[in-house]
Design a protein around this motif. Structure first.
Motif, PDB file in Angstrom:
ATOM      1  N   VAL A 192      -4.130   1.197   9.916  1.00  0.00           N
ATOM      2  CA  VAL A 192      -2.759   0.872  10.558  1.00  0.00           C
ATOM      3  C   VAL A 192      -1.620   1.767  10.274  1.00  0.00           C
ATOM      4  CG1 VAL A 192      -1.249  -1.172  11.009  1.00  0.00           C
ATOM      5  CG2 VAL A 192      -3.774  -1.476  11.123  1.00  0.00           C
ATOM      6  N   ASP A 193      -1.035   2.363  11.212  1.00  0.00           N
ATOM      7  CA  ASP A 193       0.076   3.407  11.002  1.00  0.00           C
ATOM      8  C   ASP A 193       1.434   2.460  11.226  1.00  0.00           C
ATOM      9  OD1 ASP A 193       0.974   6.063  10.245  1.00  0.00           O
ATOM     10  OD2 ASP A 193       1.855   6.143  12.193  1.00  0.00           O
ATOM     11  N   ASP A 194       1.323   1.417  11.943  1.00  0.00           N
ATOM     12  CA  ASP A 194       2.723   0.679  12.228  1.00  0.00           C
ATOM     13  C   ASP A 194       2.353  -0.707  13.041  1.00  0.00           C
ATOM     14  OD1 ASP A 194       5.404  -0.028  12.243  1.00  0.00           O
ATOM     15  OD2 ASP A 194       6.091   1.473  13.640  1.00  0.00           O
ATOM     16  N   VAL A 195       3.105  -1.654  12.618  1.00  0.00           N
ATOM     17  CA  VAL A 195       2.784  -3.021  13.297  1.00  0.00           C
ATOM     18  C   VAL A 195       4.046  -3.579  13.343  1.00  0.00           C
ATOM     19  CG1 VAL A 195       2.258  -4.143  10.988  1.00  0.00           C
ATOM     20  CG2 VAL A 195       1.533  -4.953  13.096  1.00  0.00           C
ATOM     21  N   ALA A 244       0.757  -1.119   0.150  1.00  0.00           N
ATOM     22  CA  ALA A 244      -0.090   0.262  -0.138  1.00  0.00           C
ATOM     23  C   ALA A 244       0.891   1.195   0.022  1.00  0.00           C
ATOM     24  CB  ALA A 244      -0.891   0.090   1.304  1.00  0.00           C
ATOM     25  N   LEU A 245       2.054   1.296   0.795  1.00  0.00           N
ATOM     26  CA  LEU A 245       2.967   2.284   0.623  1.00  0.00           C
ATOM     27  C   LEU A 245       3.495   2.540  -0.674  1.00  0.00           C
ATOM     28  CD1 LEU A 245       4.478   2.661   4.381  1.00  0.00           C
ATOM     29  CD2 LEU A 245       3.160   4.210   3.316  1.00  0.00           C
ATOM     30  N   ILE A 251      -1.075  -7.147   7.870  1.00  0.00           N
ATOM     31  CA  ILE A 251      -1.777  -6.279   8.820  1.00  0.00           C
ATOM     32  C   ILE A 251      -1.677  -4.804   8.222  1.00  0.00           C
ATOM     33  CG2 ILE A 251      -2.025  -5.330  11.050  1.00  0.00           C
ATOM     34  CD1 ILE A 251      -1.356  -8.213  11.895  1.00  0.00           C
ATOM     35  N   ALA A 252      -0.291  -4.368   7.768  1.00  0.00           N
ATOM     36  CA  ALA A 252       0.229  -2.988   7.442  1.00  0.00           C
ATOM     37  C   ALA A 252      -0.793  -2.528   6.393  1.00  0.00           C
ATOM     38  CB  ALA A 252       1.288  -3.060   7.169  1.00  0.00           C
ATOM     39  N   GLN A 253      -1.168  -3.667   5.566  1.00  0.00           N
ATOM     40  CA  GLN A 253      -2.186  -2.844   4.422  1.00  0.00           C
ATOM     41  C   GLN A 253      -3.685  -2.512   4.840  1.00  0.00           C
ATOM     42  OE1 GLN A 253      -1.791  -5.125   0.719  1.00  0.00           O
ATOM     43  NE2 GLN A 253      -0.622  -6.541   1.872  1.00  0.00           N
ATOM     44  N   ALA A 311      -9.200  -7.925   7.648  1.00  0.00           N
ATOM     45  CA  ALA A 311      -8.528  -7.484   6.828  1.00  0.00           C
ATOM     46  C   ALA A 311      -7.108  -8.198   6.270  1.00  0.00           C
ATOM     47  CB  ALA A 311      -8.271  -5.874   6.930  1.00  0.00           C
ATOM     48  N   ALA A 312      -6.626  -8.497   7.276  1.00  0.00           N
ATOM     49  CA  ALA A 312      -5.330  -9.525   7.108  1.00  0.00           C
ATOM     50  C   ALA A 312      -5.634 -10.756   6.505  1.00  0.00           C
ATOM     51  CB  ALA A 312      -4.494  -9.594   8.328  1.00  0.00           C
TER      52      ALA A 312
END
Length: 548
Positions: free
Chosen positions: A469-472, A325-326, A463-465, A506-507
């Motif tokens: 969620v900003d950080d994991v 995503a990033l 999870i980061a997608q 979502a994950a």
């Protein structure tokens, strides 16, 4: 083929392009001739202080060093580049110091490294003052003045005064390809350990001796000089700290092409505005980054608008994964960008890469460089393409000598398979039928839950997608039912409202359900290294402290 010494490589580059800018930081614009002058003066100072080579490499085991070691306890700046080059030219070994370490970690590091001297920023003087009584072997303290205003430690010499006091002639030593390059690594999952490389080997593996992505290498010093004269001289923003291997490697790759090392104004922290203003002002063309923790604030600032990024053509990610995503957001803001993900380790050098574009950003598959292979779990054979089982990511060819002072770990990490020596630092991987390598994650942070091996980094990426969620960071926690259970420590974006179930659901679109976290712990911040790597020791402690 000629073998190379890093200090002599820089001497030849400087002779070829003396007037090219080598280092740009704040109001400092230092040419290759300037850096050569300053690094030679430093080499002379170190040599006069009695530091150098005690025992030649040919009589030593792989885990042994016959050279004096000097700690580079510095933030980014021209002094770090000069410290490395000056030490090499005096046949002294510089090594990196994580400036976030606390006293106990620093005492361990400096004792393990057999430290004989320090080059340090004045801001760290109070820390050194506390621990120097425990380090009786220290012979040299070179203090670099900074904004802290801290006075010189007793017995210390001001860095600039030391340079002025010495001639710009090289000391009367003969630098060798066998001289050491040392990088300390491993502080996130265990106490740091020093990886020992011959300088020729690290030059070929990661510091400019070969063209990444090809098997093309330089074979003579004249060829190094010719390549520099013909090169484009990229301007590279050295965003990660120099104490990180990737930043050192990119800096030497840049210099080996006659390019310019640019640093943002504030090198103590990540300031996205400062970064993008530096890119615009200095017409930066390339920038290394380290995973989500570095890229996310940069992307968010880009999306606010108002920055000239027209000069930037390449961003290279390494050292930590970058979630798809990033990548999409970065490429949307910078459509001209070549975005690469590289994989490797301090024990292997650069091993493989993938190139992202707007049509394909989510691949966990890499194209290997020469010598990158997958070996069996038993470390007794090399996998052929399409082998169904998991194995270890490994590297042959130019690999390290070993770990400083640790013969057993050296033997485990650098096994000989069918007569060939490999570096196998602990990453799980699978060799695919098309020759690509699927990277699964570091075995040291693998979670064994209900008999299934779960790779923490794979779950983190899933999870980061989630957009909120900003950080994991994902770790294992002791469980009566599962042996270990998967726990996700997450930081949500400001103002976000999302349930644990929504995060897990979502994950589930990206990983099998047995890999999903059994618990989600919400925190305001996650501990990471200065380059963005997760601190898994801290995360496991946090997961244990927050039972659910």
């Amino acid at each position: 083929m000629v073998e190379f010494n890093l200090g002599l490589v820089h001497e030849r580059i400087s002779a070829a392009v003396p007037d090219h800018e080598c280092v740009v930081w704040r109001d400092r614009r230092l040419t290759y001739a300037d850096i050569t002058d300053r690094s030679r003066r430093l080499a002379t100072f170190l040599h006069r202080a009695g530091l150098g080579t005690r025992t030649e490499r040919s009589t030593l085991e792989g885990h042994e060093s016959g050279q004096d070691h000097v700690a580079l306890y510095l933030y980014n700046g021209n002094e770090y580049v000069e410290g490395m080059l000056g030490a090499y030219k005096a046949r002294v070994v510089p090594f990196n110091v994580n400036y976030r370490y606390v006293d106990a970690e620093l005492r361990f590091l400096f004792a393990d490294a057999r430290t004989r001297g320090f080059i340090f920023h004045a801001t760290f003087a109070p820390v050194l003052d506390r621990i120097l009584p425990d380090l009786p072997e220290i012979e040299l303290l070179l203090q670099v003045a900074d904004e802290s205003g801290n006075a010189l430690l007793p017995g210390a010499v001001d860095y600039e005064e030391a340079l002025v006091s010495c001639s710009a002639e090289l000391p009367l030593v003969s630098p060798s390809p066998d001289d050491l390059y040392v990088i300390y690594t491993g502080g996130t999952t265990g106490m740091p350990k020093g990886v020992l490389w011959r300088q020729h080997d690290i030059f070929m593996a990661a510091m400019g001796g070969r063209t990444l992505g090809t098997s093309e290498i330089v074979s003579t010093y004249d060829e190094v000089a010719d390549r520099v004269r013909r090169g484009q001289g990229l301007r590279t923003l050295l965003l990660p700290p120099f104490m990180h291997a990737a930043s050192q490697w990119v800096s030497f790759i840049t210099m080996a092409a006659g390019g310019t090392l640019v640093m943002q104004h504030d090198t103590h922290r990540l300031d996205p505005v400062d970064v993008w203003e530096t890119v615009a002002r200095e017409r930066v063309q390339m920038m290394p980054v380290v995973g989500d923790a570095v890229v996310r604030p940069l992307v968010e600032e880009l999306e606010r608008g108002g920055h000239d990024t027209s000069s930037l053509v390449a961003i290279g990610n390494g050292g930590a994964r970058l979630n798809p995503a990033l990548k999409e957001r970065l490429l949307s803001s910078l459509p001209q960008l070549i975005l690469t993900d590289s994989a490797g380790a301090s024990e292997t050098g650069a091993q493989m890469t993938q190139v992202a574009n707007r049509d394909e950003v989510s691949s966990g598959r890499f194209v290997p460089y020469a010598g990158a292979v997958v070996v069996s779990e038993e470390l007794d054979r090399v996998h052929e393409p399409g082998h169904a089982g998991l194995g270890w990511l490994a590297q042959s060819g130019n690999v390290p000598l070993g770990y400083l002072g640790d013969a057993p770990r050296t033997a485990r990490t650098f096994p000989v398979i069918a007569g060939v020596r490999y570096a196998v630092p602990g990453d799980r991987a699978r060799l695919l039928s098309n020759g690509e390598i699927e990277l699964l994650g570091r075995d040291a942070v693998t979670i064994n839950s209900g008999g299934e091996k779960i790779f923490a980094e794979e779950v983190e990426q899933a999870i980061a997608q989630h957009p909120h969620v900003d950080d994991v960071v994902v770790v294992g926690r002791a469980s009566d039912r599962w042996g270990e259970e998967v726990v996700a420590l997450v930081v949500l974006r400001d103002g976000a409202t999302v349930s644990d179930a929504e995060i897990v659901d979502a994950a589930s679109a990206h990983v099998a359900r047995y890999k999903l976290p059994k618990a989600v712990i919400r925190l305001g911040e996650l501990h990471r290294s200065p380059v963005g790597k997760a601190d898994y020791r801290w995360a496991r402690d946090e997961a244990t402290r927050h039972p659910s």
